[in-house]
Design a protein around this motif. Structure first.
Motif, PDB file in Angstrom:
ATOM      1  N   ASN A 105      -5.455  -7.176  -8.546  1.00 35.29           N
ATOM      2  CA  ASN A 105      -6.554  -7.044  -7.962  1.00 35.29           C
ATOM      3  C   ASN A 105      -6.345  -8.447  -6.691  1.00 35.29           C
ATOM      4  O   ASN A 105      -5.677  -9.521  -7.094  1.00 35.29           O
ATOM      5  CB  ASN A 105      -8.278  -7.177  -7.779  1.00 35.29           C
ATOM      6  CG  ASN A 105      -9.273  -6.186  -6.764  1.00 35.29           C
ATOM      7  OD1 ASN A 105      -8.050  -5.940  -5.316  1.00 35.29           O
ATOM      8  ND2 ASN A 105      -9.686  -5.659  -7.028  1.00 35.29           N
ATOM      9  N   SER A 106      -6.484  -8.579  -5.396  1.00 32.77           N
ATOM     10  CA  SER A 106      -6.870  -9.493  -4.359  1.00 32.77           C
ATOM     11  C   SER A 106      -7.175 -10.569  -5.165  1.00 32.77           C
ATOM     12  O   SER A 106      -8.435 -10.575  -5.626  1.00 32.77           O
ATOM     13  CB  SER A 106      -7.272  -9.103  -3.456  1.00 32.77           C
ATOM     14  OG  SER A 106      -7.105  -8.151  -2.235  1.00 32.77           O
ATOM     15  N   GLY A 107      -6.883 -11.598  -5.587  1.00 32.58           N
ATOM     16  CA  GLY A 107      -7.294 -12.976  -6.062  1.00 32.58           C
ATOM     17  C   GLY A 107      -6.499 -13.376  -7.517  1.00 32.58           C
ATOM     18  O   GLY A 107      -7.077 -13.971  -8.137  1.00 32.58           O
ATOM     19  N   GLU A 109      -3.374 -12.257  -8.403  1.00 31.03           N
ATOM     20  CA  GLU A 109      -2.002 -11.631  -8.118  1.00 31.03           C
ATOM     21  C   GLU A 109      -1.291 -12.524  -9.445  1.00 31.03           C
ATOM     22  O   GLU A 109      -1.720 -13.953  -9.594  1.00 31.03           O
ATOM     23  CB  GLU A 109      -1.555 -12.313  -7.042  1.00 31.03           C
ATOM     24  CG  GLU A 109      -1.959 -11.660  -5.857  1.00 31.03           C
ATOM     25  CD  GLU A 109      -3.220 -12.190  -5.340  1.00 31.03           C
ATOM     26  OE1 GLU A 109      -3.580 -11.301  -4.828  1.00 31.03           O
ATOM     27  OE2 GLU A 109      -3.794 -13.180  -5.652  1.00 31.03           O
ATOM     28  N   THR A 116     -10.135  -4.792 -12.228  1.00 30.73           N
ATOM     29  CA  THR A 116     -11.142  -5.975 -11.775  1.00 30.73           C
ATOM     30  C   THR A 116     -12.238  -5.565 -12.583  1.00 30.73           C
ATOM     31  O   THR A 116     -12.382  -4.616 -12.653  1.00 30.73           O
ATOM     32  CB  THR A 116     -10.771  -6.459 -10.821  1.00 30.73           C
ATOM     33  OG1 THR A 116      -9.157  -6.303 -10.354  1.00 30.73           O
ATOM     34  CG2 THR A 116     -11.901  -7.407 -10.281  1.00 30.73           C
ATOM     35  N   ASP A 168      -3.944  -1.793   2.807  1.00 29.26           N
ATOM     36  CA  ASP A 168      -3.367  -3.025   1.902  1.00 29.26           C
ATOM     37  C   ASP A 168      -4.490  -4.045   0.498  1.00 29.26           C
ATOM     38  O   ASP A 168      -6.035  -3.154   0.855  1.00 29.26           O
ATOM     39  CB  ASP A 168      -3.342  -4.106   3.363  1.00 29.26           C
ATOM     40  CG  ASP A 168      -5.248  -4.111   4.388  1.00 29.26           C
ATOM     41  OD1 ASP A 168      -5.935  -4.873   3.672  1.00 29.26           O
ATOM     42  OD2 ASP A 168      -5.043  -3.756   5.129  1.00 29.26           O
ATOM     43  N   PRO A 169      -4.110  -5.030   0.634  1.00 32.00           N
ATOM     44  CA  PRO A 169      -5.334  -5.333  -0.654  1.00 32.00           C
ATOM     45  C   PRO A 169      -6.737  -5.518  -0.695  1.00 32.00           C
ATOM     46  O   PRO A 169      -7.531  -5.097  -1.423  1.00 32.00           O
ATOM     47  CB  PRO A 169      -4.570  -6.552  -1.222  1.00 32.00           C
ATOM     48  CG  PRO A 169      -3.394  -6.478  -0.487  1.00 32.00           C
ATOM     49  CD  PRO A 169      -3.003  -5.929   0.649  1.00 32.00           C
ATOM     50  N   GLY A 170      -7.050  -5.362   0.960  1.00 29.54           N
ATOM     51  CA  GLY A 170      -8.542  -5.730   1.135  1.00 29.54           C
ATOM     52  C   GLY A 170      -9.220  -4.114   2.320  1.00 29.54           C
ATOM     53  O   GLY A 170      -9.987  -4.204   2.294  1.00 29.54           O
ATOM     54  N   ARG A 172     -11.060  -1.309   1.433  1.00 32.69           N
ATOM     55  CA  ARG A 172     -12.445  -0.238   0.620  1.00 32.69           C
ATOM     56  C   ARG A 172     -13.017   0.967   0.654  1.00 32.69           C
ATOM     57  O   ARG A 172     -13.731   0.906   0.095  1.00 32.69           O
ATOM     58  CB  ARG A 172     -13.466  -1.861   0.319  1.00 32.69           C
ATOM     59  CG  ARG A 172     -12.907  -2.944   0.017  1.00 32.69           C
ATOM     60  CD  ARG A 172     -12.226  -2.428  -1.678  1.00 32.69           C
ATOM     61  NE  ARG A 172     -11.848  -3.201  -2.678  1.00 32.69           N
ATOM     62  CZ  ARG A 172     -10.569  -4.164  -2.027  1.00 32.69           C
ATOM     63  NH1 ARG A 172      -9.735  -3.348  -1.664  1.00 32.69           N
ATOM     64  NH2 ARG A 172     -10.228  -4.883  -3.416  1.00 32.69           N
ATOM     65  N   ALA A 186      -0.012   0.398  -0.592  1.00 27.79           N
ATOM     66  CA  ALA A 186      -0.986  -0.719  -1.937  1.00 27.79           C
ATOM     67  C   ALA A 186      -1.180   0.258  -3.128  1.00 27.79           C
ATOM     68  O   ALA A 186      -1.801  -0.703  -3.410  1.00 27.79           O
ATOM     69  CB  ALA A 186      -1.376  -2.102  -0.542  1.00 27.79           C
TER      70      ALA A 186
END
Length: 351
Positions: A105-107, A109, A116, A168-170, A172, A186
Motif C-alpha cells: 500500500n501507500s507508505g 512500497e 495492510t 491511483d494509490p490514494g 478510496r 493502480a
C-alpha cells in the motif's frame, strides 16, 4: 473456550490509538487452519501473512503463535497473528488462469505482497479515537464473509466488505460490493472490516462468527451501540489487500462479452464471496498497551521492525502444486474446472 465475562468488563479501559501497518506475504498455500483444521490441502488457495508458526492445525489448546513463531511478516515486532484471504486469479479468453499478485500500500512500497492491517477504535477519519475497547484475547479467532455468497443480497449481510477500483494509490472511493467491471489503473483494493462487538466470553464459536456482532443499530462509523448479547467493544480489525492488476489491464485481454475476468481461488466471479480469516497472536499485552496510548498511526509503544526483516520471514508451502505464478494453468488449484461445487465455509454471519 470461555473467559469470565465480569473480569473482561472490568479490564476495559479508555483507548485512543489507531494503528496502520504493512505485512509482507508469509506464504501462498492451500491451507485454512480456521475452517479446515488439519487439512492439507484445504478447498482453495489463500495468501497468508503474519507469524511463521502458521500450520494446518492451529487449535488454541495446542498452538500459541507468540511462543511458537520465530519471526513475523508484519511491521509490529510483537504481532505474530495470522491474517489471510483468498487468492485472486485472472481468467484468459482461452479459459486458463494466472494468479494476480499483491503489492504494498501507500507508505509500504517495497513490501513483498501481503496486505495492510488496521486496528482502530473509531472510524479511520476520526483522529481522536476516544472509544473504549478491549484488545483481542489469547486464542481468539474469527472470520467474516461467505465464499458461497453469489448475490448482492447475500453479500449485504456483511456490510463492510467492499472493493475499490484504484485510479491511483490514494483512491478510496467509491466502494462496491462486486468486482470492478473495468480495468483499474493502480489495482483492485479489497477492503475487509470485521465486526467490533464481542460476547465477552468466547474466543471462538462453531461458525467462527457468532461470538462477534455488528452494532445493535447504526454502524461502527456512527458509533452505534453494541447489542446486549455482545456488549464488549473491541477494535475494528481491517484489511486492505491490493491486487496488482496492471499486467491484465489491456481491455483486449478481457472477455469479449463485456464481463469482468477476475475470479477468486474458490471460483467466484462476482466478488460477493469476499471473506477473510484471523487468528490473534500478539505477544503478551502488546496490543492493549498500544490501544491505550493516545496516538494516531505513529504509536511509540508499538515496537517495529524494518521491511527487510518483514520480507525475510517466510515458510515453505505445505501443498506442492502449480498455482499459476509462472505459467498459465488450466484450472484453479484444487478444482477440476472453474466452477466451485463444494462449500467449506457455508455459515453466514449471525448478528
Amino acid at each position: 473456550m470461555h473467559l469470565t465475562y465480569l473480569s473482561i468488563l472490568a479490564l476495559v479501559t479508555s483507548s485512543h490509538a489507531l494503528i496502520r501497518f504493512g505485512c509482507s506475504q508469509l506464504v501462498v498455500d492451500r491451507l485454512d487452519p480456521l475452517v479446515e483444521p488439519g487439512n492439507a490441502p484445504s478447498a482453495h488457495l489463500h495468501q497468508i501473512i503474519g507469524g511463521n508458526s502458521f500450520v494446518p492445525d492451529m487449535s488454541p489448546a495446542t498452538h500459541d503463535p507468540p511462543a511458537m513463531s520465530t519471526c513475523t511478516t508484519c511491521q509490529p515486532a510483537d504481532d505474530f497473528s495470522n491474517y489471510w484471504t483468498a487468492s485472486l486469479y485472472f481468467r484468459a479468453r482461452n479459459g486458463t488462469y494466472k494468479r494476480v499478485t499483491q503489492k504494498g500500500n501507500s507508505g509500504f512500497e517495497g513490501q513483498n505482497g501481503g496486505m495492510t492491517v488496521y486496528y482502530m477504535q473509531n472510524q479511520l477519519a476520526d483522529y481522536l479515537q476516544k472509544a473504549k475497547v478491549k484488545a483481542f484475547q489469547p486464542g481468539f479467532r474469527m472470520l467474516i464473509g461467505a465464499p458461497t455468497a453469489s448475490t448482492k443480497a447475500e453479500a449485504d449481510k456483511f456490510p463492510q466488505l467492499t472493493y475499490t477500483c484504484l485510479q491511483d494509490p490514494g483512491t478510496r472511493f467509491p466502494e462496491t460490493k462486486e468486482f470492478p467491471r473495468k480495468p483499474c489503473p493502480a489495482g483492485i483494493m479489497v477492503n475487509l472490516r470485521f465486526p467490533t462487538c464481542w460476547n465477552g466470553k468466547d474466543i471462538d464459536s462453531p461458525d467462527h462468527m457468532a461470538h462477534m456482532s455488528y452494532p445493535a443499530n447504526g454502524t461502527f462509523e456512527s458509533q452505534g451501540p453494541c447489542p446486549s448479547s455482545h456488549p464488549v467493544r473491541m477494535p475494528q480489525l481491517m484489511y486492505e489487500v491490493i491486487y496488482e492488476t496492471a499486467p491484465f489491464n489491456d481491455a483486449s485481454l478481457w472477455p469479449e462479452d463485456g464481463t469482468q475476468p477476475f475470479v477468486y481461488s474458490f471460483g467466484d466471479t462476482t466478488g460477493y464471496g469476499n471473506h477473510g480469516d484471523y487468528i490473534f497472536g500478539w505477544k503478551d499485552d502488546a496490543l492493549q498497551t498500544i490501544m491505550d496510548e493516545e496516538c494516531y498511526v505513529g504509536c511509540t509503544s508499538m515496537k517495529t521492525q524494518i521491511m527487510d526483516a518483514m520480507n525475510a520471514c517466510s515458510v515453505g508451502r505445505k501443498v506442492v502444486e502449480d498455482i499459476g505464478d509462472e505459467d498459465w494453468i488450466p484450472a484453479l488449484p484444487g478444482h477440476v474446472n472453474a466452477t466451485w461445487t463444494t462449500a467449506s465455509k457455508t455459515n453466514v454471519f449471525r448478528a
